[in-house]
Design an enzyme around this catalytic site. Structure first.
Site, PDB file in Angstrom:
ATOM      1  N   ARG A  62     -18.912 -51.414 -14.615  1.00 43.04           N
ATOM      2  CA  ARG A  62     -18.770 -51.172 -13.164  1.00 43.04           C
ATOM      3  C   ARG A  62     -18.800 -49.694 -12.779  1.00 43.04           C
ATOM      4  O   ARG A  62     -18.316 -49.304 -11.723  1.00 43.04           O
ATOM      5  CB  ARG A  62     -17.508 -51.835 -12.610  1.00 43.04           C
TER       6      ARG A  62
ATOM      7  N   LYS B  35     -30.892 -31.179   0.747  1.00 44.05           N
ATOM      8  CA  LYS B  35     -30.521 -32.532   0.324  1.00 44.05           C
ATOM      9  C   LYS B  35     -29.005 -32.664   0.221  1.00 44.05           C
ATOM     10  O   LYS B  35     -28.426 -33.662   0.661  1.00 44.05           O
ATOM     11  CB  LYS B  35     -31.183 -32.871  -1.008  1.00 44.05           C
TER      12      LYS B  35
ATOM     13  N   LYS C 278     -28.787 -41.857  -5.395  1.00 48.88           N
ATOM     14  CA  LYS C 278     -29.531 -43.117  -5.265  1.00 48.88           C
ATOM     15  C   LYS C 278     -30.087 -43.471  -6.631  1.00 48.88           C
ATOM     16  O   LYS C 278     -30.769 -42.652  -7.258  1.00 48.88           O
ATOM     17  CB  LYS C 278     -30.696 -42.964  -4.290  1.00 48.88           C
TER      18      LYS C 278
ATOM     19  N   ASN D 181     -36.515 -40.164   4.293  1.00 47.39           N
ATOM     20  CA  ASN D 181     -37.539 -41.152   3.968  1.00 47.39           C
ATOM     21  C   ASN D 181     -38.828 -40.927   4.744  1.00 47.39           C
ATOM     22  O   ASN D 181     -39.685 -41.818   4.800  1.00 47.39           O
ATOM     23  CB  ASN D 181     -37.006 -42.554   4.278  1.00 47.39           C
TER      24      ASN D 181
ATOM     25  N   HIS E 229     -42.040 -42.303   3.473  1.00 54.18           N
ATOM     26  CA  HIS E 229     -41.763 -43.186   2.334  1.00 54.18           C
ATOM     27  C   HIS E 229     -42.090 -44.653   2.595  1.00 54.18           C
ATOM     28  O   HIS E 229     -42.446 -45.372   1.665  1.00 54.18           O
ATOM     29  CB  HIS E 229     -40.295 -43.053   1.905  1.00 54.18           C
TER      30      HIS E 229
ATOM     31  N   GLU F 281     -42.449 -33.554  -2.058  1.00 50.72           N
ATOM     32  CA  GLU F 281     -41.042 -33.746  -1.655  1.00 50.72           C
ATOM     33  C   GLU F 281     -40.414 -32.412  -1.235  1.00 50.72           C
ATOM     34  O   GLU F 281     -39.475 -32.388  -0.452  1.00 50.72           O
ATOM     35  CB  GLU F 281     -40.234 -34.402  -2.786  1.00 50.72           C
TER      36      GLU F 281
ATOM     37  N   HIS G 128     -44.231 -46.122  -0.130  1.00 52.96           N
ATOM     38  CA  HIS G 128     -43.765 -47.212  -0.993  1.00 52.96           C
ATOM     39  C   HIS G 128     -44.712 -48.416  -0.909  1.00 52.96           C
ATOM     40  O   HIS G 128     -44.966 -49.096  -1.909  1.00 52.96           O
ATOM     41  CB  HIS G 128     -42.349 -47.644  -0.597  1.00 52.96           C
TER      42      HIS G 128
ATOM     43  N   ARG H 264     -29.500 -39.651   6.725  1.00 55.62           N
ATOM     44  CA  ARG H 264     -30.196 -39.687   5.427  1.00 55.62           C
ATOM     45  C   ARG H 264     -31.533 -40.433   5.506  1.00 55.62           C
ATOM     46  O   ARG H 264     -32.430 -40.191   4.706  1.00 55.62           O
ATOM     47  CB  ARG H 264     -29.286 -40.299   4.345  1.00 55.62           C
TER      48      ARG H 264
ATOM     49  N   GLU I  34     -26.626 -43.508   3.707  1.00 55.40           N
ATOM     50  CA  GLU I  34     -27.785 -43.698   4.574  1.00 55.40           C
ATOM     51  C   GLU I  34     -27.518 -44.595   5.783  1.00 55.40           C
ATOM     52  O   GLU I  34     -28.254 -45.555   6.055  1.00 55.40           O
ATOM     53  CB  GLU I  34     -28.960 -44.258   3.746  1.00 55.40           C
TER      54      GLU I  34
ATOM     55  N   HIS J 205     -45.690 -41.250  -7.131  1.00 55.82           N
ATOM     56  CA  HIS J 205     -44.760 -41.366  -6.002  1.00 55.82           C
ATOM     57  C   HIS J 205     -44.931 -40.199  -5.014  1.00 55.82           C
ATOM     58  O   HIS J 205     -45.062 -40.409  -3.805  1.00 55.82           O
ATOM     59  CB  HIS J 205     -43.319 -41.419  -6.520  1.00 55.82           C
TER      60      HIS J 205
HETATM   61  P1  NAD Z   1     -41.654 -39.464 -13.629  1.00 55.10           P
HETATM   62  O1  NAD Z   1     -40.253 -39.626 -13.964  1.00 55.10           O
HETATM   63  O2  NAD Z   1     -42.597 -40.589 -13.914  1.00 55.10           O
HETATM   64  O3  NAD Z   1     -42.208 -38.139 -14.327  1.00 55.10           O
HETATM   65  C1  NAD Z   1     -43.551 -37.782 -14.141  1.00 55.10           C
HETATM   66  C2  NAD Z   1     -44.282 -37.594 -15.466  1.00 55.10           C
HETATM   67  O4  NAD Z   1     -43.994 -36.300 -15.990  1.00 55.10           O
HETATM   68  C3  NAD Z   1     -43.945 -38.586 -16.559  1.00 55.10           C
HETATM   69  O5  NAD Z   1     -45.122 -38.909 -17.267  1.00 55.10           O
HETATM   70  C4  NAD Z   1     -43.005 -37.787 -17.488  1.00 55.10           C
HETATM   71  O6  NAD Z   1     -43.056 -38.228 -18.803  1.00 55.10           O
HETATM   72  C5  NAD Z   1     -43.579 -36.402 -17.358  1.00 55.10           C
HETATM   73  N1  NAD Z   1     -42.644 -35.298 -17.558  1.00 55.10           N
HETATM   74  C6  NAD Z   1     -41.408 -35.170 -17.037  1.00 55.10           C
HETATM   75  N2  NAD Z   1     -40.931 -33.948 -17.261  1.00 55.10           N
HETATM   76  C7  NAD Z   1     -41.860 -33.282 -17.974  1.00 55.10           C
HETATM   77  C8  NAD Z   1     -41.939 -31.966 -18.498  1.00 55.10           C
HETATM   78  N3  NAD Z   1     -41.008 -31.063 -18.232  1.00 55.10           N
HETATM   79  N4  NAD Z   1     -43.040 -31.622 -19.212  1.00 55.10           N
HETATM   80  C9  NAD Z   1     -44.035 -32.528 -19.411  1.00 55.10           C
HETATM   81  N5  NAD Z   1     -44.037 -33.767 -18.900  1.00 55.10           N
HETATM   82  C10 NAD Z   1     -42.954 -34.138 -18.182  1.00 55.10           C
HETATM   83  O7  NAD Z   1     -41.875 -39.181 -12.064  1.00 55.10           O
HETATM   84  P2  NAD Z   1     -41.156 -38.251 -11.000  1.00 55.10           P
HETATM   85  O8  NAD Z   1     -42.215 -37.822 -10.087  1.00 55.10           O
HETATM   86  O9  NAD Z   1     -40.282 -37.249 -11.634  1.00 55.10           O
HETATM   87  O10 NAD Z   1     -40.169 -39.273 -10.240  1.00 55.10           O
HETATM   88  C11 NAD Z   1     -40.671 -40.310  -9.449  1.00 55.10           C
HETATM   89  C12 NAD Z   1     -39.599 -41.363  -9.288  1.00 55.10           C
HETATM   90  O11 NAD Z   1     -38.479 -40.793  -8.603  1.00 55.10           O
HETATM   91  C13 NAD Z   1     -40.026 -42.567  -8.487  1.00 55.10           C
HETATM   92  O12 NAD Z   1     -39.636 -43.736  -9.143  1.00 55.10           O
HETATM   93  C14 NAD Z   1     -39.256 -42.425  -7.198  1.00 55.10           C
HETATM   94  O13 NAD Z   1     -38.986 -43.641  -6.584  1.00 55.10           O
HETATM   95  C15 NAD Z   1     -38.020 -41.730  -7.661  1.00 55.10           C
HETATM   96  N6  NAD Z   1     -37.298 -41.001  -6.609  1.00 55.10           N
HETATM   97  C16 NAD Z   1     -35.978 -41.246  -6.474  1.00 55.10           C
HETATM   98  C17 NAD Z   1     -35.258 -40.550  -5.518  1.00 55.10           C
HETATM   99  C18 NAD Z   1     -33.774 -40.750  -5.420  1.00 55.10           C
HETATM  100  O14 NAD Z   1     -33.174 -40.261  -4.465  1.00 55.10           O
HETATM  101  N7  NAD Z   1     -33.169 -41.416  -6.363  1.00 55.10           N
HETATM  102  C19 NAD Z   1     -35.880 -39.607  -4.700  1.00 55.10           C
HETATM  103  C20 NAD Z   1     -37.234 -39.387  -4.879  1.00 55.10           C
HETATM  104  C21 NAD Z   1     -37.944 -40.085  -5.841  1.00 55.10           C
HETATM  105  N1  GLY Z   2     -35.095 -39.603  -1.413  1.00 48.51           N
HETATM  106  C1  GLY Z   2     -34.385 -40.076  -0.289  1.00 48.51           C
HETATM  107  C2  GLY Z   2     -32.909 -40.038  -0.412  1.00 48.51           C
HETATM  108  O1  GLY Z   2     -32.347 -39.596  -1.387  1.00 48.51           O
HETATM  109  O2  GLY Z   2     -32.252 -40.443   0.470  1.00 48.51           O
END
Ligand code: NAD
Ligand code: GLY
Length: 355
Positions: free
Chosen positions: A118, A224, A140, A242, A245, A182, A249, A238, A234, A262
């Site tokens: 939990r 942020k 998130k 988006n 998004h 972003e 999405h 917040r 949110e 993304h």
């Molecule tokens: P990702 O995690 O897929 O990383 C992108 C690529 O880069 C991958 O192939 C990874 O292996 C590679 N990589 C990572 N770091 C590296 C480094 N330093 N050197 C070489 N390669 C590296 O993608 P992302 O763009 O980081 O994240 C996208 C995700 O984040 C989506 O799922 C999205 O929904 C999520 N997201 C979440 C929030 C949140 O608030 N939680 C906000 C925005 C996005």
């Molecule tokens: N990426 C949108 C949020 O964190 O709210």
């Protein structure tokens, strides 16, 4: 030099550290107060940065899960694998889950930490630009379903975020550009001065000039952190984060998470939102054109990939988490730097903007 950005959430407050060389200069074992740690990373990041983190935790009982890379892995099945790994580790409530990687790893590991017994301690070590400026901050966590992105998840704040910008030296070019989407979002929704700064420093950022990167990351994290402190779950402000998004999405889901990245989908989504704002007479078209120009400079997509149908995308948008009782709400803008939540947009206008 590094910068410390507080995220103020009462007893769950934490800091985001942004700087060069932080993975080696920080006492990482101090981030793991208990005996156990689970490190979650992916196959691209592991060969580059895992050994250093493991060595720093050599006095602890550590298990590591190295997942295949990519959005298609942000699934319930991978989440279950992390649950099994925690069970195998014999993790008690004082375990620390460490996310070493991009947003996919952060969202998955964070969701595992939110659910194990939990809710247990969780530390973000983002290694992509996108994760440093957005996903590692704010709590998130989620996995995707075939029918929609981030539909299963929880709000679960990290205990710390260590953003070592030296790791960006190995990030593939396309991923750097996706992260810039972003970054510019913060300018687009609420900080026209930052947007102008990005226009002036686009070449420095693309050249990965450390001062420009650190400045852009720190400003983004401050934005942020402010929004999250004011509206953690949110209920209002917040939602503005988006911007783009709901469109993005829908595109990602329609492409089965194997098409645009993304950040690329969000870039296109922001442009669609800006154009829709103009077409509804809510904002100047010149601002949409200015957004398009910066997206193009960052090498981000500004046209819809071939083969996507407007009707199918609109259908995907209905499962957006901002929708209430089946009514879609979108983030539009009044002008560059001034975003707002808008409901009851005629569906024909949304379909038209896809065309
Ligand atoms: P990702 O995690 O897929 O990383 C992108 C690529 O880069 C991958 O192939 C990874 O292996 C590679 N990589 C990572 N770091 C590296 C480094 N330093 N050197 C070489 N390669 C590296 O993608 P992302 O763009 O980081 O994240 C996208 C995700 O984040 C989506 O799922 C999205 O929904 C999520 N997201 C979440 C929030 C949140 O608030 N939680 C906000 C925005 C996005
Ligand atoms: N990426 C949108 C949020 O964190 O709210």
């Amino acid at each position: 030099m590094s910068q410390t950005i507080p995220v103020s959430l009462g007893s769950r407050s934490y800091v985001v550290e942004v700087g060069e060389g932080l993975l080696s200069s920080t006492d990482l074992s101090a981030l793991v107060p208990g005996r156990h740690a689970l490190i979650v990373t992916d196959e691209n990041v592991a060969p580059l940065y895992l050994a250093g983190v493991q060595a720093a935790l050599s006095g602890k009982t550590v298990q590591t899960v190295v997942l295949p890379a990519g959005e298609q892995e942000k699934t319930l099945e991978r989440f279950a694998q992390l649950m099994q790994a925690l069970a195998g580790l014999g993790a008690s409530r004082d375990v620390t889950v460490i996310a070493l990687g991009g947003g996919v790893i952060g969202d998955l590991a964070g969701f595992a930490a939110a659910c194990w017994m939990r809710g247990v301690r969780f530390v973000q070590m983002p290694t992509t630009l996108l994760a440093m400026v957005d996903s590692s901050v704010g709590g998130k966590t989620a996995v995707d379903l075939p029918g929609g992105k981030n539909l299963v998840g929880a709000f679960h704040q990290p205990a710390a975020v260590i953003a070592d910008i030296s790791t960006l030296s190995t990030l593939p070019e396309r991923e750097l550009r996706a992260g810039l989407a972003e970054v510019l979002k913060y300018g687009a929704i609420g900080d026209p001065g930052f947007f102008a700064w990005l226009e002036a420093h686009a070449d420095d950022l693309l050249a990965r000039e450390p001062f420009a990167l650190e400045t852009a990351i720190a400003i983004s994290c401050r934005h942020k952190a402010g929004v999250v402190a004011r509206d953690e779950t949110e209920q209002g402000e917040r939602m503005l984060l988006n911007f783009g998004h709901t469109f993005g999405h829908a595109i990602e889901t329609e492409q089965a998470y194997g098409g645009l990245l993304h950040g690329e989908a969000v870039a296109l989504g922001m442009l669609l939102a800006a154009r829709l704002s103009a077409q509804l007479g809510r904002a100047p078209m010149a601002d949409a054109q200015r957004l398009q120009a910066l997206l193009e400079r960052f090498g981000l997509p500004t046209t819809l990939p071939l083969g996507l149908s407007a009707k199918a995308l609109l259908e995907r948008m209905r499962l957006d988490k901002k929708a209430v009782s089946g009514r879609l709400r979108l983030i539009l803008w009044r002008e560059l730097g001034h975003a707002e939540v808008v409901a009851d947009i005629p569906e024909a206008a949304i379909e038209a903007v896809f065309s």
